[in-house]
Design a protein around this motif. Structure first.
Motif, PDB file in Angstrom:
ATOM      1  N   ASP A 194     -19.984  -0.348  -0.676  1.00 18.74           N
ATOM      2  CA  ASP A 194     -19.239  -1.558  -1.047  1.00 18.74           C
ATOM      3  C   ASP A 194     -19.065  -1.674  -2.566  1.00 18.74           C
ATOM      4  N   GLU A 195     -18.904  -0.544  -3.239  1.00 23.82           N
ATOM      5  CA  GLU A 195     -18.800  -0.552  -4.694  1.00 23.82           C
ATOM      6  C   GLU A 195     -17.428  -1.013  -5.163  1.00 23.82           C
ATOM      7  N   ASN A 196     -17.409  -1.843  -6.197  1.00 28.43           N
ATOM      8  CA  ASN A 196     -16.188  -2.229  -6.879  1.00 28.43           C
ATOM      9  C   ASN A 196     -16.078  -1.396  -8.158  1.00 28.43           C
ATOM     10  N   ARG A 197     -15.047  -0.579  -8.244  1.00 35.69           N
ATOM     11  CA  ARG A 197     -14.916   0.295  -9.409  1.00 35.69           C
ATOM     12  C   ARG A 197     -13.801  -0.141 -10.357  1.00 35.69           C
ATOM     13  N   GLY A 198     -13.129  -1.224 -10.036  1.00 35.46           N
ATOM     14  CA  GLY A 198     -12.101  -1.728 -10.932  1.00 35.46           C
ATOM     15  C   GLY A 198     -10.926  -0.777 -11.056  1.00 35.46           C
ATOM     16  N   LEU A 199     -10.201  -0.875 -12.161  1.00 39.60           N
ATOM     17  CA  LEU A 199      -9.042  -0.012 -12.381  1.00 39.60           C
ATOM     18  C   LEU A 199      -9.535   1.357 -12.847  1.00 39.60           C
ATOM     19  N   ILE A 200      -9.217   2.386 -12.077  1.00 42.02           N
ATOM     20  CA  ILE A 200      -9.662   3.735 -12.407  1.00 42.02           C
ATOM     21  C   ILE A 200      -8.517   4.715 -12.223  1.00 42.02           C
ATOM     22  N   SER A 201      -8.607   5.817 -12.923  1.00 42.34           N
ATOM     23  CA  SER A 201      -7.594   6.859 -12.770  1.00 42.34           C
ATOM     24  C   SER A 201      -7.829   7.602 -11.463  1.00 42.34           C
ATOM     25  N   LEU A 202      -6.813   8.304 -11.015  1.00 38.86           N
ATOM     26  CA  LEU A 202      -6.953   9.110  -9.797  1.00 38.86           C
ATOM     27  C   LEU A 202      -7.990  10.206 -10.007  1.00 38.86           C
ATOM     28  N   PRO A 236      -2.416  12.836 -12.696  1.00 37.09           N
ATOM     29  CA  PRO A 236      -3.815  12.551 -12.326  1.00 37.09           C
ATOM     30  C   PRO A 236      -4.413  11.401 -13.111  1.00 37.09           C
ATOM     31  N   GLU A 237      -3.781  11.059 -14.216  1.00 39.00           N
ATOM     32  CA  GLU A 237      -4.294   9.950 -15.017  1.00 39.00           C
ATOM     33  C   GLU A 237      -3.691   8.613 -14.594  1.00 39.00           C
ATOM     34  N   SER A 238      -2.908   8.610 -13.535  1.00 38.46           N
ATOM     35  CA  SER A 238      -2.355   7.357 -13.011  1.00 38.46           C
ATOM     36  C   SER A 238      -3.488   6.424 -12.599  1.00 38.46           C
ATOM     37  N   VAL A 239      -3.230   5.146 -12.686  1.00 33.84           N
ATOM     38  CA  VAL A 239      -4.282   4.149 -12.496  1.00 33.84           C
ATOM     39  C   VAL A 239      -4.068   3.378 -11.192  1.00 33.84           C
ATOM     40  N   TYR A 240      -5.142   3.250 -10.424  1.00 38.81           N
ATOM     41  CA  TYR A 240      -5.136   2.470  -9.176  1.00 38.81           C
ATOM     42  C   TYR A 240      -6.348   1.553  -9.169  1.00 38.81           C
ATOM     43  N   ASN A 241      -6.295   0.545  -8.339  1.00 38.24           N
ATOM     44  CA  ASN A 241      -7.403  -0.384  -8.193  1.00 38.24           C
ATOM     45  C   ASN A 241      -8.475   0.244  -7.306  1.00 38.24           C
ATOM     46  N   PRO A 293       0.650  19.477 -18.395  1.00 36.53           N
ATOM     47  CA  PRO A 293       0.907  18.071 -18.055  1.00 36.53           C
ATOM     48  C   PRO A 293       1.921  17.965 -16.917  1.00 36.53           C
ATOM     49  N   ILE A 294       1.675  17.024 -16.036  1.00 33.71           N
ATOM     50  CA  ILE A 294       2.558  16.841 -14.885  1.00 33.71           C
ATOM     51  C   ILE A 294       2.695  15.358 -14.582  1.00 33.71           C
ATOM     52  N   GLY A 295       3.873  14.945 -14.174  1.00 35.99           N
ATOM     53  CA  GLY A 295       4.095  13.588 -13.727  1.00 35.99           C
ATOM     54  C   GLY A 295       3.959  12.530 -14.806  1.00 35.99           C
ATOM     55  N   GLU A 296       3.982  11.292 -14.341  1.00 34.76           N
ATOM     56  CA  GLU A 296       3.867  10.141 -15.235  1.00 34.76           C
ATOM     57  C   GLU A 296       2.640   9.315 -14.861  1.00 34.76           C
ATOM     58  N   LYS A 297       2.132   8.629 -15.842  1.00 37.97           N
ATOM     59  CA  LYS A 297       1.011   7.734 -15.605  1.00 37.97           C
ATOM     60  C   LYS A 297       1.545   6.454 -14.997  1.00 37.97           C
ATOM     61  N   LEU A 342      -3.518  14.098  -3.347  1.00 35.95           N
ATOM     62  CA  LEU A 342      -3.152  14.234  -4.754  1.00 35.95           C
ATOM     63  C   LEU A 342      -2.034  15.264  -4.923  1.00 35.95           C
ATOM     64  N   ALA A 343      -2.106  16.376  -4.190  1.00 37.86           N
ATOM     65  CA  ALA A 343      -1.064  17.405  -4.281  1.00 37.86           C
ATOM     66  C   ALA A 343       0.278  16.851  -3.823  1.00 37.86           C
ATOM     67  N   ALA A 344       0.273  16.041  -2.776  1.00 38.24           N
ATOM     68  CA  ALA A 344       1.520  15.439  -2.292  1.00 38.24           C
ATOM     69  C   ALA A 344       2.095  14.478  -3.331  1.00 38.24           C
ATOM     70  N   ALA A 345       1.224  13.725  -4.004  1.00 38.22           N
ATOM     71  CA  ALA A 345       1.680  12.763  -5.010  1.00 38.22           C
ATOM     72  C   ALA A 345       2.285  13.465  -6.218  1.00 38.22           C
ATOM     73  N   MET A 346       1.715  14.597  -6.599  1.00 39.74           N
ATOM     74  CA  MET A 346       2.241  15.327  -7.748  1.00 39.74           C
ATOM     75  C   MET A 346       3.470  16.159  -7.374  1.00 39.74           C
ATOM     76  N   THR A 347       3.613  16.457  -6.084  1.00 40.84           N
ATOM     77  CA  THR A 347       4.773  17.240  -5.631  1.00 40.84           C
ATOM     78  C   THR A 347       5.983  16.355  -5.354  1.00 40.84           C
ATOM     79  N   HIS A 348       5.767  15.250  -4.643  1.00 39.61           N
ATOM     80  CA  HIS A 348       6.881  14.399  -4.205  1.00 39.61           C
ATOM     81  C   HIS A 348       6.992  13.100  -4.997  1.00 39.61           C
ATOM     82  N   GLY A 349       5.875  12.559  -5.428  1.00 45.09           N
ATOM     83  CA  GLY A 349       5.910  11.348  -6.225  1.00 45.09           C
ATOM     84  C   GLY A 349       5.760  10.067  -5.427  1.00 45.09           C
ATOM     85  N   LYS A 350       5.534   9.002  -6.176  1.00 42.56           N
ATOM     86  CA  LYS A 350       5.412   7.665  -5.599  1.00 42.56           C
ATOM     87  C   LYS A 350       6.808   7.107  -5.353  1.00 42.56           C
TER      88      LYS A 350
END
Length: 836
Positions: free
Chosen positions: A510-518, A475-480, A729-733, A448-456
């Motif tokens: 084997d849980e399916n959690r659907g679309l969730i934030s980081l 941190p509110e970015s959404v992943y499957n 606030p940091i980064g983009e969703k 998470l620190a790398a994602a907020m420092t360098h980005g996707k």
């Protein structure tokens, strides 16, 4: 007129004629006069040169030739310099004193102090079991083994190796790697007379004394002196003490095979004790292999130089490696004291000019960072959980359970407490230091620190994108968060191993959690969002973030996609130190255990604190805010401390072979690990903890979090409650891992929600390929040999002291992730690190 000579002047004529005659002869006269004068000066210079003691600049020479020395001058200078040097060496040899082995055997105690200045223990030094024995009592096999391995020309040389000295002098003068003396005589001199420092002055002194010793002492006496003063490890100085420490016999009873092994320990005792030493490079497995190889090489070398017959060599090799007995720690180091003093010793030898040999001779006052109350509190918390839950007499699975822990102060790096094991007299590995235990999902904060420092990375651009071409992640970015998602490259292409197979990541249960934030994915430790986030950012940058936080490079696994899920094995000390970086708003300070060392009232070492801004405060504070969610309403609710804010993360590895909880408050960061390993097993491996304590499975949310909360409550009793710095606030969703902006992501659980008992994942090692691109690595799949996949089961885990990982290139770079991961490999560390 007749009768006038040719040279006579005319007696008459006009004045004009006289002037014309004078002009015709004037210039020539002056030239003749000048020539005569020059010749005169040349004769005077030559005469003066002949009268000088040193004709330099050279007389009778013009221009540059006056400054070119004659061969006589050069020869004279060489002879004079040689005479001066011989005279200097002669005087030096006359005044230097020959060392005494008896004087070298005088040792003192080391005194260790708690952080409050009160005495912890008096140990080391004087506890050495040294006894000087004559050469007649040292078996010929031991003499021959050492001579063959260390200095085959011992009985023929002058006591020094001129070429070796020249190489060492040049190296040190150039500021390069230092080298010690290579002959037995030089080693004897260094052991008995000189300090262990590697300086030009000490090297010259060693040379002079070695020459005198070689010229005045019998070779057998020199050999006896060396064997009686050398350090063999286990606190043993001298061959008699070594024979007792390793084989519990007198040195006169040593066999040629045992002698060959003890000769090997002189090459570095910490790395040749089969029961392990300090640091990742000195695990029992590595040491055993290293000692066995050196032992056999020494026997071969004895045959090569004529000190052993090939038949005898074959006999001893056929009987196998002469396994020594287990080490016996000093009785005054019972409980945690032995782990504390060992940790301090290792830190001193790694960060000062004080060698292990000098430290063992004693006489030092060592001031540590250890807080006595916190050390005792941590030990009591661990033992309370052990007594209440583990019944090894009733349940076989409760045997061999180990706990390790460390507590580091944010803002200073002080190691205030550790838990190394039940008792340093019976359990010799310090569980707070490097053990090879994987940390699982406690590694996700670095992703998470790398994602907020360098980005996707931008899918339209190449793999090596600068920060300006990336999108910083909120941190509110959404992943499957569904189970068994197909792993993809940052650009959306399906990732394949070198066999062309896909990787389908599993979630715990084997849980399916659907679309969730980081944030929610961290809260419930879902694996699929974070392995994909690591790919989107680049696992090379995830590794960079882990190092920036303070993890040791040699304790990190090789780069593969599952690197982001915790295949690395940092020590409890390093993990607590890295979390302390987040607690201190991104300021990183290496953990340390010794503030200062004194000897005879004079400073011998003083710690100098250094810090770096590993992450911006915005990044660090957002990581902390996400980790607070884990404790408030996620898998870490067992670690709550009432009104005191807590940030933390659980971690559990595949096969239930280890479990962690690492967390912090603004004032203290602590990591607790739990695992099983049979120390007596021939092949060391981590064992499953299923059924331990009567529980179906062990998670970081169970015993580790319980110990953490109990200890932290005691350690912070009476300490004012401090709040974490609020995040900005940091980064983009963003939407990653196949997520789309249209569906609404699952909301984060409320603080009152209770975490699922199965929400905690297992840590992953490098992914194993499935037989077909559409399959997931299954329990009985023979190709799933690495065994430590997050959320998968089966296979063989990395053994103690090993670090999982493939040998592939940096993750996140197109073309570098196509290699099939290799089985868990050994740590790459080659020498002692921060703690060992």
């Amino acid at each position: 007129m007749p009768g006038r000579g040719r040279g006579e002047e005319p007696s008459h004529g006009g004045r004009a004629a006289a002037r014309r005659a004078d002009r015709r002869g004037g210039s020539g006269g002056r030239r003749r006069a000048a020539g005569a004068g020059g010749a005169g000066r040349g004769r005077r210079d030559a005469s003066a040169g002949g009268n000088r003691l040193v004709d330099y600049p050279r007389a009778g020479r013009d221009g540059w030739r006056r400054w070119l020395p004659s061969w006589r001058l050069v020869a004279g200078a060489v002879v004079s310099f040689a005479g001066l040097m011989l005279g200097t060496v002669g005087v030096a040899l006359a005044v230097v004193q020959v060392p005494s082995a008896q004087l070298a055997s005088k040792v003192q105690k080391n005194v260790y102090y708690w952080s409050d200045g009160k005495q912890m223990v008096v140990a080391g030094g004087g506890s050495l079991n040294r006894q000087i024995v004559p050469i007649s009592q040292i078996p010929l096999s031991m003499q021959n083994a050492v001579i063959s391995a260390e200095n085959a020309s011992f009985y023929k040389d002058w006591g020094v190796d001129p070429m070796g000295i020249a190489r060492a002098v040049v190296k040190m003068a150039q500021g390069g790697e230092t080298q010690s003396g290579s002959t037995i005589t030089q080693q004897f001199v260094k052991n008995t007379y000189l300090s262990q420092e590697q300086t030009l002055k000490r090297k010259v002194t060693e040379l002079l004394i070695s020459v005198k010793v070689g010229a005045t002492q019998d070779k057998r006496d020199i050999l006896a002196g060396y064997l009686n003063t050398a350090y063999y490890g286990r606190g043993a100085y001298g061959i008699q003490a070594a024979a007792r420490a390793y084989y519990d016999k007198d040195c006169s009873d040593l066999t040629p095979s045992e002698s060959a092994y003890l000769a090997a320990t002189l090459n570095g005792p910490n790395l040749y004790d089969p029961y392990g030493g300090q640091g990742p490079a000195a695990t029992p497995e590595k040491n055993t292999k290293r000692a066995t190889d050196r032992w056999k090489w020494t026997l071969d070398r004895e045959v090569e130089v004529g000190h052993l017959s090939a038949a005898d060599r074959d006999k001893w090799v056929g009987q196998g490696f002469p396994q020594p007995q287990k080490p016996r720690p000093a009785t005054n180091r019972a409980g945690q004291i032995g782990y504390l003093t060992d940790l301090a010793d290792n830190y001193i030898t790694a960060h000062s000019t004080i060698s292990k040999g000098e430290l063992d001779k004693g006489g030092y006052q060592i001031y540590t960072t250890f807080d006595r109350k916190k050390v005792n509190a941590l030990a009591k918390s661990v033992e309370a959980v052990r007594r209440a839950n583990l019944k090894p007499d009733l349940r076989e699975v409760d045997k061999f359970v180990q706990f390790g822990g460390a507590s580091v102060e944010p803002g200073t790096g002080k190691i205030v407490a550790i838990y190394g094991g039940e008792n340093a007299l019976t359990h010799f590995t310090n569980n707070a230091d490097y053990t090879g235990v994987q940390v699982g999902s406690t590694f996700k904060p670095f992703v998470l620190a790398a994602a907020m420092t360098h980005g996707k990375r931008n899918p339209a651009l190449g793999p090596r994108q600068g920060d300006g071409e990336r999108t910083l992640v909120s941190p509110e970015s959404v992943y499957n968060g569904d189970n068994k998602l197909t792993l993809r490259m940052y650009n959306g292409a399906v990732w394949h191993d070198r066999n062309g197979s896909e990787w389908h990541q599993k979630n715990d249960g084997d849980e399916n959690r659907g679309l969730i934030s980081l944030r929610t994915a961290m809260q419930f430790s879902a694996n699929t969002p974070y392995i994909q986030l690591g790919m989107d950012v680049g696992t090379d940058l995830v590794r960079e973030a882990a190092l920036a936080a303070g993890l040791d490079e040699e304790q990190l696994a090789s780069i593969t996609p599952t690197f982001s899920l915790g295949t690395s094995a940092p020590s409890a000390i390093r993990l607590a130190g890295a979390y302390a970086t987040f607690a201190d708003s991104g300021r990183q300070i290496d953990p340390y255990s010794v503030t200062k060392v004194e000897k005879n009232g004079k400073p011998a070492y003083a710690h100098e604190q250094k810090s770096e801004q590993a992450f911006t405060s915005d990044v660090a504070n957002n990581v902390t805010d996400v980790l607070r969610t884990v404790v408030e309403a996620g898998t870490g609710t067992a670690a709550k401390l009432g009104a005191r804010p807590v940030a933390g993360k659980t971690g559990t590895t595949d096969g239930n072979r280890s479990a962690w909880f690492a967390g912090y408050t603004p004032q203290l960061s602590t990591a607790i690990g739990m695992y099983r390993v049979d120390p007596n097993a021939k092949n060391q491996e981590f064992l499953s903890m299923r059924g331990v304590g009567g529980q179906p499975t062990i998670h970081g949310a169970s015993f580790p979090a319980e110990i953490w909360a109990d200890y932290m409550g005691k350690a912070l009793k009476g300490v004012p409650v401090r709040q974490f710095d609020p995040p900005r606030p940091i980064g983009e969703k963003i939407f990653g891992g196949g997520a789309s902006p249209s569906p609404a992501p699952a909301p984060s659980a409320s603080p009152s929600a209770s975490p699922s008992e199965t929400a905690e994942p297992s840590p992953s090692a490098p992914p194993s390929p499935s037989p077909k691109p559409s399959r997931t690595c299954g329990l009985l799949d023979p190709r799933c040999r690495t065994g430590d996949h997050e959320g998968t089961d089966g296979g063989t885990p990395a053994g103690p002291g090993a670090t999982s990982g493939a040998t592939g290139g940096p993750g996140g770079q197109e073309g570098d992730l196509g290699d099939e991961p290799a089985p868990p490999g050994q740590s790459r560390r080659q020498g002692g690190g921060l703690f060992g």
